[in-house]
Design an enzyme around this catalytic site. Structure first.
Site, PDB file in Angstrom:
ATOM      1  N   GLY A 210      50.593  51.474 -48.931  1.00 27.11           N
ATOM      2  CA  GLY A 210      50.946  50.389 -49.841  1.00 27.11           C
ATOM      3  C   GLY A 210      52.440  50.199 -49.919  1.00 27.11           C
ATOM      4  N   ASN A 211      52.874  49.385 -50.851  1.00 31.08           N
ATOM      5  CA  ASN A 211      54.306  49.193 -51.066  1.00 31.08           C
ATOM      6  C   ASN A 211      54.561  49.016 -52.547  1.00 31.08           C
ATOM      7  OD1 ASN A 211      54.371  46.218 -51.748  1.00 31.08           O
ATOM      8  ND2 ASN A 211      53.334  46.156 -49.769  1.00 31.08           N
ATOM      9  N   ARG A 212      55.828  48.922 -52.917  1.00 32.48           N
ATOM     10  CA  ARG A 212      56.176  48.990 -54.327  1.00 32.48           C
ATOM     11  C   ARG A 212      56.338  47.630 -54.997  1.00 32.48           C
ATOM     12  NH1 ARG A 212      61.270  52.429 -54.586  1.00 32.48           N
ATOM     13  NH2 ARG A 212      60.957  51.986 -56.795  1.00 32.48           N
ATOM     14  N   SER A 213      55.853  46.576 -54.372  1.00 32.34           N
ATOM     15  CA  SER A 213      56.005  45.262 -55.006  1.00 32.34           C
ATOM     16  C   SER A 213      55.159  45.195 -56.283  1.00 32.34           C
ATOM     17  CB  SER A 213      55.545  44.177 -54.031  1.00 32.34           C
ATOM     18  OG  SER A 213      55.567  42.938 -54.685  1.00 32.34           O
ATOM     19  N   ALA A 277      54.442  41.031 -50.851  1.00 32.12           N
ATOM     20  CA  ALA A 277      54.894  41.979 -49.842  1.00 32.12           C
ATOM     21  C   ALA A 277      53.665  42.323 -48.999  1.00 32.12           C
ATOM     22  CB  ALA A 277      55.463  43.219 -50.503  1.00 32.12           C
TER      23      ALA A 277
END
Ligand code: CTP
Length: 402
Positions: A210-213, A277
């Site tokens: 995942g990502n931190r958006s 993102a």
């Protein structure tokens, strides 16, 4: 001397959702607005005048015949900075569309020269009836903001479109409309698609890349577009945030799901803003069962494959002539040079470039960016609320629309 409080008229018409207007009223008064509640006679069957009066600190009447010497049916509308009708029944929409004036609220609507927001709530059949559709279209054409009802549980056992959106979200629309003052809802009649959040690419049933958006910038874009009159589709990935008022929300998880949802919504859109993102890669294989660690064995490397680039695809293959496509670029180094390069590669009309890092942008309420245009323009947006950046994006989109 302190600034005078903005004057808000809260019109309440007779629906069961009238009780939710108490929460909207509380938010408006607590954030420094002078609120005059104008209920209809039928609204008073649901919530009494004493409640409205106590919560607003102002007198409450549904009649034009009280305090006649003060001419309230004219004065209240004339003095208002914003009129919001929540909940707004099918009957009230019809009266407003046809200019009827048989009580204090309808008189107020006719004398108001400020922005007007309607938050309809009714049964799905009533909302979908051609008469209501035409009334909504008439009000929108005249510049009013009519918030699309939410989908969900209605009175009794019914579910469908027609629910009053969350009062906190109606409050956000009011705040944005007030902030824009006399400016026209310049996205009225337009369909905009916004993607928000961060995609998650599953490795097995419990793990993902995942990502931190946080999705906050995308939500700010959706909210501000709705307050400017647009029909908004928000494709959201993993934000966990409540639905903004008047916005159709499509929930997705992965990049491939996001692509499908965005392309579908973009088919009749005037604008697409890719604020999400989107993971560039996904695991090449998905393990049906949870991946287990084994004593004495090194973990297997995770093989990745490319995800499609949705922004590049949208830009290269516009669903409609003149469709405006906006991308975002999150950069850690050489922010502007990388941004210009990305704008060219992706082929979008506008690219919002911001610097990201451990302490910047992700999850915060504020943002700072430069918006690059394919025509060579550069618009710096100083550090400030994500909604200000969102409004700047719409300011740049509107003149590009055919
Ligand atoms: N984007 C997209 N599809 C992808 C990846 C990104 O549509 N598979 C969109 C994002 O929504 C954003 C823009 O492309 O609007 C820029 O994303 P960014 O991650 O900054 O760019 P990348 O293509 O990942 O470039 P790089 O990793 O080289 O910085």
């Amino acid at each position: 001397m302190s600034e005078p409080k903005p004057k808000v008229v809260l019109g309440v018409s007779g629906g069961i959702a009238a009780y939710k207007a108490c929460e909207l009223l509380r938010r408006l008064t607590e954030s420094g607005h002078d609120v005059r509640v104008v209920p209809t006679a039928s609204a008073l069957h649901f919530v009494g005048a004493a409640t409205w009066s106590a919560l607003s600190g102002n007198p409450v009447s549904d009649q034009v015949w009280e305090d006649v010497h003060e001419v309230p049916h004219v004065r209240i509308g004339q003095a208002a900075d914003l009129v919001v009708v929540a909940p707004c029944t099918a009957d009230m929409l019809a009266k407003a569309a046809h200019g009827l004036a048989d009580d204090l609220l309808t008189n107020t609507l006719l004398t108001a020269r400020c922005p007007v927001v309607f938050a309809p709530a009714m049964h799905t059949e009533m909302w979908e009836h051609p008469a209501t559709r035409e009334n909504v279209a008439t009000l929108r054409r005249r510049g009013a903001v009519v918030i699309e009802p939410a989908v969900g549980r209605l009175t009794g056992v019914d579910t469908g479109k027609g629910r009053l959106p969350d009062p906190a979200e109606i409050f956000e629309v009011c705040r944005r409309v007030l902030a824009r003052g006399a400016a026209e809802p310049d996205l009225a009649g337009r369909h905009v698609v916004v993607s928000a959040g961060g995609t998650r690419e599953p490795l097995d049933p419990v793990r993902y890349l995942g990502n931190r958006s946080s999705g906050k910038q995308g939500y700010a874009l959706a909210r501000t577009a709705a307050a400017r009159g647009a029909r908004v589709t928000l494709v959201e990935a993993n934000t966990g945030m409540p639905d903004p008022a008047g916005v159709d929300v499509v929930r997705v998880g992965t990049a491939l799901q996001l692509r499908e949802a965005v392309l579908k919504a973009a088919a009749d859109a005037d604008v697409v803003v890719m604020a999400a993102a989107v993971a560039d890669f996904r695991p090449a294989a998905y393990a049906e069962g949870k991946i287990k660690k084994r004593e004495g064995e090194e973990p297997a490397p995770v093989a990745l494959v490319r995800n499609p680039d949705v922004l590049a695809e949208l830009s290269a293959d516009r669903a409609r002539p003149g469709q405006v496509v906006v991308g975002f670029a999150a950069e850690t180094d050489d922010v502007l040079a990388n941004g210009r390069d990305k704008l060219r590669r992706k082929g979008c009309d506008l690219l919002v470039v911001n610097e990201v890092g451990e302490r910047r942008t992700f999850g915060s309420e504020e943002n700072e960016a430069v918006v690059l245009g394919s025509d060579g323009t550069e618009t710096p947006v100083p550090h400030g609320p994500k909604e200000d950046l969102a409004d700047t994006v719409w300011d740049l989109v509107v003149p590009r629309l055919p």
